[in-house]
Write an enzyme that holds these catalytic residues in place. Sequence first.
Site, PDB file in Angstrom:
ATOM      1  N   GLU A   1       0.837  -1.209   0.000  1.00 57.70           N
ATOM      2  CA  GLU A   1       0.000   0.000   0.000  1.00 57.70           C
ATOM      3  C   GLU A   1       0.869   1.255   0.000  1.00 57.70           C
ATOM      4  O   GLU A   1       2.075   1.165   0.213  1.00 57.70           O
ATOM      5  CB  GLU A   1      -0.916  -0.035   1.228  1.00 57.70           C
ATOM      6  CG  GLU A   1      -0.131  -0.061   2.530  1.00 57.70           C
ATOM      7  CD  GLU A   1      -0.946  -0.557   3.718  1.00 57.70           C
ATOM      8  OE1 GLU A   1      -1.794  -1.444   3.539  1.00 57.70           O
ATOM      9  OE2 GLU A   1      -0.728  -0.043   4.825  1.00 57.70           O
TER      10      GLU A   1
ATOM     11  N   LYS B   1       2.874   4.540   1.097  1.00 56.25           N
ATOM     12  CA  LYS B   1       3.415   5.089   2.331  1.00 56.25           C
ATOM     13  C   LYS B   1       3.116   6.577   2.298  1.00 56.25           C
ATOM     14  O   LYS B   1       3.716   7.328   1.533  1.00 56.25           O
ATOM     15  CB  LYS B   1       4.919   4.849   2.435  1.00 56.25           C
ATOM     16  CG  LYS B   1       5.470   5.380   3.749  1.00 56.25           C
ATOM     17  CD  LYS B   1       6.915   4.997   3.945  1.00 56.25           C
ATOM     18  CE  LYS B   1       7.405   5.306   5.349  1.00 56.25           C
ATOM     19  NZ  LYS B   1       7.048   6.624   5.878  1.00 56.25           N
TER      20      LYS B   1
ATOM     21  N   ASP C   1       2.863  10.436   3.145  1.00 53.82           N
ATOM     22  CA  ASP C   1       3.815  11.388   3.697  1.00 53.82           C
ATOM     23  C   ASP C   1       3.050  12.450   4.472  1.00 53.82           C
ATOM     24  O   ASP C   1       2.838  13.557   3.993  1.00 53.82           O
ATOM     25  CB  ASP C   1       4.613  12.008   2.543  1.00 53.82           C
ATOM     26  CG  ASP C   1       5.858  12.691   3.040  1.00 53.82           C
ATOM     27  OD1 ASP C   1       6.150  12.580   4.244  1.00 53.82           O
ATOM     28  OD2 ASP C   1       6.533  13.342   2.225  1.00 53.82           O
TER      29      ASP C   1
ATOM     30  N   TYR D   1      -4.625   2.843   7.854  1.00 50.67           N
ATOM     31  CA  TYR D   1      -3.885   1.766   7.191  1.00 50.67           C
ATOM     32  C   TYR D   1      -3.498   0.614   8.120  1.00 50.67           C
ATOM     33  O   TYR D   1      -2.796  -0.291   7.721  1.00 50.67           O
ATOM     34  CB  TYR D   1      -2.639   2.288   6.488  1.00 50.67           C
ATOM     35  CG  TYR D   1      -1.771   3.206   7.342  1.00 50.67           C
ATOM     36  CD1 TYR D   1      -1.152   2.744   8.484  1.00 50.67           C
ATOM     37  CD2 TYR D   1      -1.576   4.535   6.969  1.00 50.67           C
ATOM     38  CE1 TYR D   1      -0.375   3.568   9.255  1.00 50.67           C
ATOM     39  CE2 TYR D   1      -0.785   5.378   7.738  1.00 50.67           C
ATOM     40  CZ  TYR D   1      -0.194   4.891   8.874  1.00 50.67           C
ATOM     41  OH  TYR D   1       0.575   5.710   9.635  1.00 50.67           O
TER      42      TYR D   1
ATOM     43  N   LYS E   1      11.277   3.041   0.288  1.00 50.71           N
ATOM     44  CA  LYS E   1      11.292   4.501   0.140  1.00 50.71           C
ATOM     45  C   LYS E   1      11.621   4.900  -1.294  1.00 50.71           C
ATOM     46  O   LYS E   1      12.605   4.429  -1.878  1.00 50.71           O
ATOM     47  CB  LYS E   1      12.344   5.105   1.080  1.00 50.71           C
ATOM     48  CG  LYS E   1      12.066   4.849   2.554  1.00 50.71           C
ATOM     49  CD  LYS E   1      11.013   5.767   3.118  1.00 50.71           C
ATOM     50  CE  LYS E   1      11.531   7.155   3.250  1.00 50.71           C
ATOM     51  NZ  LYS E   1      11.510   7.731   4.555  1.00 50.71           N
TER      52      LYS E   1
ATOM     53  N   CYS F   1      21.042  43.870 -21.533  1.00 56.55           N
ATOM     54  CA  CYS F   1      21.174  42.480 -21.959  1.00 56.55           C
ATOM     55  C   CYS F   1      22.578  41.972 -21.631  1.00 56.55           C
ATOM     56  O   CYS F   1      23.562  42.618 -21.982  1.00 56.55           O
ATOM     57  CB  CYS F   1      20.910  42.380 -23.455  1.00 56.55           C
ATOM     58  SG  CYS F   1      21.278  40.733 -24.101  1.00 56.55           S
TER      59      CYS F   1
ATOM     60  N   CYS G   1      24.299  41.446 -25.384  1.00 58.82           N
ATOM     61  CA  CYS G   1      24.565  42.538 -26.340  1.00 58.82           C
ATOM     62  C   CYS G   1      24.545  43.917 -25.691  1.00 58.82           C
ATOM     63  O   CYS G   1      24.725  44.924 -26.359  1.00 58.82           O
ATOM     64  CB  CYS G   1      23.578  42.474 -27.503  1.00 58.82           C
ATOM     65  SG  CYS G   1      21.918  43.007 -27.035  1.00 58.82           S
TER      66      CYS G   1
ATOM     67  N   CYS H   1      15.224  41.622 -24.031  1.00 55.73           N
ATOM     68  CA  CYS H   1      16.170  42.344 -24.877  1.00 55.73           C
ATOM     69  C   CYS H   1      15.472  42.443 -26.226  1.00 55.73           C
ATOM     70  O   CYS H   1      15.115  41.429 -26.816  1.00 55.73           O
ATOM     71  CB  CYS H   1      17.459  41.538 -25.003  1.00 55.73           C
ATOM     72  SG  CYS H   1      18.511  42.121 -26.342  1.00 55.73           S
TER      73      CYS H   1
ATOM     74  N   CYS I   1      20.552  40.592 -31.473  1.00 51.96           N
ATOM     75  CA  CYS I   1      21.330  40.151 -30.301  1.00 51.96           C
ATOM     76  C   CYS I   1      21.831  38.729 -30.539  1.00 51.96           C
ATOM     77  O   CYS I   1      21.050  37.839 -30.881  1.00 51.96           O
ATOM     78  CB  CYS I   1      20.449  40.212 -29.057  1.00 51.96           C
ATOM     79  SG  CYS I   1      21.153  39.362 -27.632  1.00 51.96           S
TER      80      CYS I   1
END
Length: 709
Positions: free
Chosen positions: A140, A142, A144, A253, A349, A443, A446, A461, A466
């Site tokens: 099943e 796990k 968190d 669970y 895990k 920029c 350039c 820019c 450029c």
Amino acid sequence: MNKQPYPAEKQRQYFDWSKTWLEHPAKPSAEHAGQLGDLIRYHEWRYYVLNDPVISDYEYDQLYKQLEALELAHPEWKLPDSPTQRVSSDLTDLFRNVEHLRPMLSLDNSYNADDLHAFDEQVKKLNGLPAAAEVEYSVEPKFDGGSIAVVYENDLLVRAATRGNGVEGEEITNNIKTVRSIPLKAAFSKYGIRRIELRGEALIAKDKFQKINAQREAAGLPLFANPRNTATGGLRTKDPRETAERSIDAFIYQLGYAEDQSGQILTDREGSHAANMQFLHTLGFKVPLDVTKVCANIEEVIQYCTEWEAKRESYPFEIDGMVIKVNDLEMQERAGYTSHHPRWAIAFKFKAKQATSTLLHVEFQVGKIGSITPVAKIEPVQLAGVTVSSVSLHNEDFIRSRDIRLGDKVLVERAGDVIPYIVKSLEELRTGDEKPIDFPKVCPVCQHPLFREPEEAAWRCVNYQCEAQVLQRMIHHVSKDAMDIEGFGRANVERFYALGWLQNLADIYRLDYEKIAGLEGFGKKSAENLKEAVEKAKKNPIKRLLHSLSIHHLGKRVSELLAAEVDHVLELRHWDLERFVSIKDVGPVVAQNIIAFFRQEDNIHMLEEMEALGVNFKQTDQDRPKKVANDAPLAGKTILFTGSLEKMTRTEAQAMATAAGAKNISAVSGNLDILVVGANAGSKLTKAQALGTVTIWTEEEFLAQMGKS
Ligand code: IVH
């Protein structure tokens, strides 16, 4: 007076040490064992007391295991207050402590197939079974979140507690009563049960968490780091109304303990964990039945765990692994317990998707339409199995709203197919030497001044010549989505550009293949292949050519609409705004950009050169809109593909959907009719599931609808 057990300086030091320790474990010595204990205690305080860890669970486990190994090899170094000497605890003095009816043990961890095989072997040994026997396991998710124990007496919920130190927990009955998935009443007495303790996990659905954070952002409040801390924090607020506001949910669970009317302990119901869970489900509890699988042997378990690791993002709740439990309750009893965990269960895990790192510096990258993207260079970290050292910071607002600074310790996340991002800076670990990130005024390539449209997030820019933009435009031009020149790719564009062979898009069509054949790593054959691919691209329909020009907002869809309206691309030179916006779905912004592009003499000159070099500029059959019959299978439907498709490319899938009368759209909203999910589908699937109005198909189901299976 500073009441914090760990002042900022100390925290910073412990954080740095932990990272160093993880990379280069120190030489075994009594002193180092003591230091490692200090580090672990600090992380336990961050995790259990503050609900705000600064390293990942995986990293914590690694530190803990190192200490365990040190103490095993040198018992004389074990200190009485070593973290290994007690069950971890989240007790604070905010709540009344209550004793659990049975200790709430933890789970042992596994990280790979070898660990699971070793677990399976041990289960067999403890049950006196031969090595070749097969043990049935219930697998099943796990969850968190934060673990809870709930007690029912005479069918009523009488008590709820956190795990605490495993023996005693904090009483949080009033807070738990706000959690709708925990019934206040359940018909246990019908089954002869007077008193029962159930174990489960309190947590927040991912979409609910996002909503909460969006509201906090709008209200100028600090953001929560993740759903788990929001849930565990929410359970331990002093005001149940605040708990209620966090949309906390709970899964059950594990059946912990049950006794009948005469106080006799009931050991089992129908003999298996899976049957227990089914029973609790029948009584109205939220049980993860949809993901629970009874596996015939450990190989099936391994396969199921791997499967879920790949699709963990599609689950509406955060899961950080799978839990494997011996299904047969008698076999569980025979396997027994250690003081820390049952020997009949183990957690598998998943690889951590969050980690902390240090922001070293920020690079400003120039995109094909001149947008400046700040990219954080971070100390490399492992995220979900991949090393990450660059993370996009998106734009200036992103940096400012999160107050991200140079030198900050940052929490980074990479979830499934989502690109890595910075969740937050760890402000408490600042030394004061962190520097604000200065956004450039010109920029970086350039030196042209940058501009920002009021309604746009990015600074741009606007110098079309450029160098950085020219390069990015060429990379886009040859890419799959645009002219699709097979085998050209970013690397060749960069190489030929560096050699001075490419200055604008037209140059792509006048390369000297003899010179290319002479380049290292090329040769005659590859040069010829490249030439063939370029020749093939010249015949592309003009919708591709239009999209390949990198005009701001001129994406695939608008390119297609325009291609259907012109006989020759250069006709667009003479179109005015009105003509553009008369086409449904073409807006004034993109229209202005196209007009500006076709007004520049340089651009016209470049296009004329391209045509002279053989690139197709005339409408082809492929550009003409196909008439879709009203009875086409997907007529009038909107569709979206997400995750990685295995039987076709996304472009092919979209073309198939278009041919069947559907309209491809790019976001999940109330307008979406069908979502087709491939492997590793992410937040789009979660969102569609949450909406409840979207039809969800697998790739196979989509193909079946297309009459292709
Ligand atoms: S069973 C006696 N099942 O993982 C067995 N635990 O690291 C006790 N957890 O404290 C646990 N999902 O908070 C079990 N499906 C699941 C779980 C689960 C999450 C948590 C639980 C426990 C921790 C152990």
